[in-house]
Design a protein around this motif. Structure first.
Motif, mmCIF file in Angstrom:
data_model
loop_
_atom_site.group_PDB
_atom_site.id
_atom_site.type_symbol
_atom_site.label_atom_id
_atom_site.label_comp_id
_atom_site.label_asym_id
_atom_site.label_seq_id
_atom_site.Cartn_x
_atom_site.Cartn_y
_atom_site.Cartn_z
ATOM 1 N N ALA A 142 106.661 -44.127 6.476
ATOM 2 C CA ALA A 142 106.879 -42.867 5.767
ATOM 3 C C ALA A 142 108.165 -43.003 4.973
ATOM 4 O O ALA A 142 109.121 -43.629 5.437
ATOM 5 N N GLU A 188 104.533 -44.113 15.312
ATOM 6 C CA GLU A 188 104.470 -42.653 15.385
ATOM 7 C C GLU A 188 104.711 -41.963 14.045
ATOM 8 O O GLU A 188 104.924 -40.750 13.999
ATOM 9 N N THR A 209 103.721 -40.918 9.976
ATOM 10 C CA THR A 209 102.610 -40.662 9.064
ATOM 11 C C THR A 209 102.857 -41.470 7.796
ATOM 12 O O THR A 209 103.809 -41.197 7.060
ATOM 13 N N GLN A 210 102.039 -42.463 7.557
ATOM 14 C CA GLN A 210 102.267 -43.365 6.429
ATOM 15 C C GLN A 210 102.140 -42.651 5.089
ATOM 16 O O GLN A 210 101.299 -41.780 4.901
ATOM 17 N N LYS A 241 104.406 -38.128 13.064
ATOM 18 C CA LYS A 241 103.085 -37.491 13.166
ATOM 19 C C LYS A 241 103.212 -36.156 13.890
ATOM 20 O O LYS A 241 104.077 -35.957 14.720
#
Length: 294
Positions: free
Chosen positions: A62, A253, A255-256, A294
């Protein structure tokens, strides 16, 4: 037949219990945090430079290249905001002299973490020694000052290799040195070269992290950011060139992809606390928020 049926059921139950145990162990992988602070790195310069190691982190993690640091973009102010999770109006650091930091009300996030988990092993390894001015007794298992980025990197690699570390913050300073000496500019080859050399040190550190004996049993969150940007041969102003920073979060953990919401330097400490499963209390009055998780 009845005995055979009973044995078969016992076997199936044993297999089921084994799978449940393995699943439980996977879930219980210990959360750990590595924070890489790269002083004085403009995000647009980072994107201009050849940085395969940092690229690998943000492209698979992220990220934001539009994050913001404190409008008073001095190192002491901004590193304190990053490591406490609050702005200068609360932590009271207004310059690089750290005259009267309000660490009683707004301490280093190491202290917040160790209040709830006293056995957490926290390390800080910095080129710029004043970063440690907000550490209080017992906040860190070890706070180490090294005079060069090469020495910082060597110490970090040694610590990751030989130590049961849970949280590690490191500070690299060569990019900022290049900015002050040659100018914080995309067209400045020496400034860009300093970023590229730092990327190689980041590669050494990531390699050492992944070679840890228990790495597969650990759940590392890697956070990479900077304190400020710059223009000309200085910083400290409330201008986009000075206050726009980058933020990278890498790990299982996150969110890409690009973080579309606002990201600030104060988010680093709070994101670290969240990943460490620290109960973030309202009474702490933190200004940051978890970013990229996430």
């Amino acid at each position: 037949m009845r005995g055979s049926f009973r044995s078969s059921n016992i076997f199936r139950l044993g297999v089921l219990c084994t799978f449940l145990l393995i699943g439980h162990l996977k879930i219980q992988a210990q959360n750990k945090v590595l924070i890489i602070g790269i002083d004085g790195t403009r995000p647009d310069a980072l994107l201009t430079a050849d940085t395969p190691n940092l690229d690998g982190l943000w492209q698979n993690g992220a990220y934001s290249f539009r994050a913001k640091t404190d409008p008073l973009s001095w190192s002491g102010v901004c590193w304190t905001s990053m490591l406490t999770g609050v702005w200068k109006e609360k932590h009271k650091v207004y310059s690089n002299s750290y005259e009267n930091p309000n660490v009683k009300e707004y301490p280093h996030f190491f202290r917040r973490a160790r209040e709830q988990k006293p056995n957490l092993k926290t390390y800080s390894i910095a080129n710029w020694k004043p970063v440690h001015n907000i550490l209080q007794e017992n906040d860190a298992v070890e706070a180490v000052h090294r005079k060069t980025d090469a020495a910082v990197t060597k110490q970090v690699v040694r610590t990751l290799k030989n130590t049961d570390v849970d949280v590690l913050f490191l500070h690299l300073d060569n990019v900022d040195h290049a900015g002050h000496k040659y100018g914080y500019a995309l067209e400045n080859k020496k400034y860009i070269s300093a970023i590229e050399k730092t990327d190689k040190k980041v590669g050494e550190i990531i390699k050492a992290l992944k070679k840890r004996k228990d790495y597969e049993k650990e759940n590392w969150l890697i956070l990479v950011s900077t304190d400020h940007g710059g223009s000309g041969k200085g910083h400290g102003k409330d201008t986009p060139e000075h206050t726009t920073i980058f933020y990278i979060a890498s790990g299982k953990e996150v969110t890409q992809g690009e973080i579309l919401k606002e990201v600030n330097v104060v988010d680093v400490a709070v994101t670290a606390l969240k990943h460490l499963e620290i109960d973030i209390k309202e009474e702490w009055k933190l200004d940051g928020k978890p970013s990229g998780l996430k």
